[in-house]
Design an enzyme around this catalytic site. Structure first.
Site, mmCIF file in Angstrom:
data_model
loop_
_atom_site.group_PDB
_atom_site.id
_atom_site.type_symbol
_atom_site.label_atom_id
_atom_site.label_comp_id
_atom_site.label_asym_id
_atom_site.label_seq_id
_atom_site.Cartn_x
_atom_site.Cartn_y
_atom_site.Cartn_z
ATOM 1 N N HIS A 189 -8.621 -8.329 -0.904
ATOM 2 C CA HIS A 189 -8.228 -8.696 0.463
ATOM 3 C C HIS A 189 -9.314 -9.633 1.012
ATOM 4 O O HIS A 189 -10.452 -9.194 1.239
ATOM 5 C CB HIS A 189 -8.178 -7.469 1.368
ATOM 6 N N HIS A 223 0.862 -1.192 0.000
ATOM 7 C CA HIS A 223 0.000 0.000 0.000
ATOM 8 C C HIS A 223 0.891 1.232 0.000
ATOM 9 O O HIS A 223 1.663 1.420 0.949
ATOM 10 C CB HIS A 223 -0.891 0.019 1.237
ATOM 11 N N GLU A 239 -8.669 -12.634 5.713
ATOM 12 C CA GLU A 239 -7.794 -12.002 6.713
ATOM 13 C C GLU A 239 -8.603 -11.776 7.994
ATOM 14 O O GLU A 239 -8.317 -12.374 9.019
ATOM 15 C CB GLU A 239 -7.240 -10.676 6.160
#
Ligand code: HPA
Ligand code: ZN
Length: 335
Positions: free
Chosen positions: A199, A16, A202
């Site tokens: 994502h 990121h 997680e």
């Protein structure tokens, strides 16, 4: 000695750029614009920005971003941090990097226009590529924590730079904002010709990874830690060549795993999943890619051969065409 194979290109596919702002840059921008930083010297600021021990969860970890996005007072600052990401990648010996960013997240603290932020990031990355020779692609993020409606506006901002962006991602609060809210967004992203990475697995379980693949069209998964819960999912990832962007230290610091040795990366590799080693938010985690290869990966039980396989996997699953991949290899061999 390092576990990085010198004959293979080194890639970071999950970083990121808004989680990778230099401490020094936070200080400089903070001083220049009279921002209310918690400290005005490097060592005073460090514990506010960087994580050295596991946080209670993902959301507490993501709180740290505020010191990075908080200094983005104008488009010039956005362009600067994007450029510095390339300079830092070059210093780490990285040959190709995929940098991701959330324009809404970066724009919010100082009321910038997310489309302007997107343009500044594109320009900053181009500056950095020109200066360093490191190759890069950009991934646009929808920050799910803002909800479906704002994410549609965030997508519009990203689409203003459609040809300068390679893929679309979904990040943020996976626990409270499931992928099901974003099906339409990802259809638009695919229609724009973008690759998809999400994502998933997680802060939520295996079902979130299934959803990313089946309903959002993900061909890669960010983190994917909880693939471990479902043998059929592990097999599907391996069979379909769906790559996993693993970030070991990030997973430890968000308390997604209790220890490096509990991380399923080794199991993924043993099952033939194209898993890779990446940094996520090096400015927050206080690590670099070399640390992940040389310290984190061995602690996660990877052998030297496993680590080489992960380095090779990154080349395979990178959002690059075959010619660009082979050029990376040739450039490496020719030194
Ligand atoms: N998960 C979700 N969102 C994020 C992360 C992460 O690990 N890092 C930066 N944004
Ligand atoms: Zn991430």
């Amino acid at each position: 000695m390092t576990n990085i194979s010198p004959d293979l290109p080194l890639l970071d596919l999950h970083r990121h750029l808004d989680g990778s702002v230099r401490l020094q840059t936070i200080l400089e921008l903070g001083r220049k614009h009279n921002l209310p930083l918690p400290a005005f010297d490097l060592e005073g600021l460090r514990p506010h920005v960087q994580v050295s021990t596991p946080q209670p969860g993902l959301l507490e970890f993501l709180e740290k971003f505020k010191w990075m996005t908080g200094v983005l007072v104008d488009y010039k600052a956005c362009r600067r941090i994007a450029k510095e990401n390339l300079l830092d990648a070059a210093k780490e010996g990285i040959d190709y990097i995929e940098l991701r960013f959330s324009p809404w997240f970066m724009a919010e603290p100082h009321g910038l226009d997310p489309a302007g932020v997107t343009e500044a990031v594109v320009q900053g990355v181009a500056d950095g590529v020109r200066l360093t020779g490191v190759q890069a692609n950009l991934i646009g993020i929808l920050s799910r924590t803002y909800g479906a409606e704002i994410c549609m506006k965030e997508l519009d901002a990203l689409l203003t730079q459609r040809d300068h962006i390679t893929a679309l991602d979904l990040a943020g609060d996976e626990g409270n904002y499931p992928g099901a809210l974003f099906v339409e967004h990802f259809k638009r992203g695919r229609d724009a010709g973008w690759n998809i990475t999400v994502h998933a697995g997680e802060a939520a379980g295996a079902e979130s990874i299934w959803q990313a693949i089946n309903d959002l069209g993900a061909t890669r998964i960010g983190h994917g830690v909880r693939v471990d819960e479902d043998p059929a999912l592990m097999e599907t990832l391996a069979k379909r060549g769906i790559g996993v962007e693993v970030s070991l230290t990030s997973n430890l610091q968000t308390s997604t795993v209790p220890s490096y040795s509990a991380h399923p990366l080794k199991k993924m590799l043993d099952a033939g999943v194209k898993a890779t080693i990446n940094t996520d938010d090096p400015g927050i985690s206080a690590i670099d890619l070399k640390y992940e290869y040389d310290v984190a990966a061995p602690r996660a039980g990877l052998t030297k051969q496993d680590i080489r396989q992960a380095q090779l996997n990154a080349l395979e699953i990178a959002f690059l065409d075959e010619e660009a991949k082979s050029d990376l290899v040739i450039a490496k061999v020719m030194g």
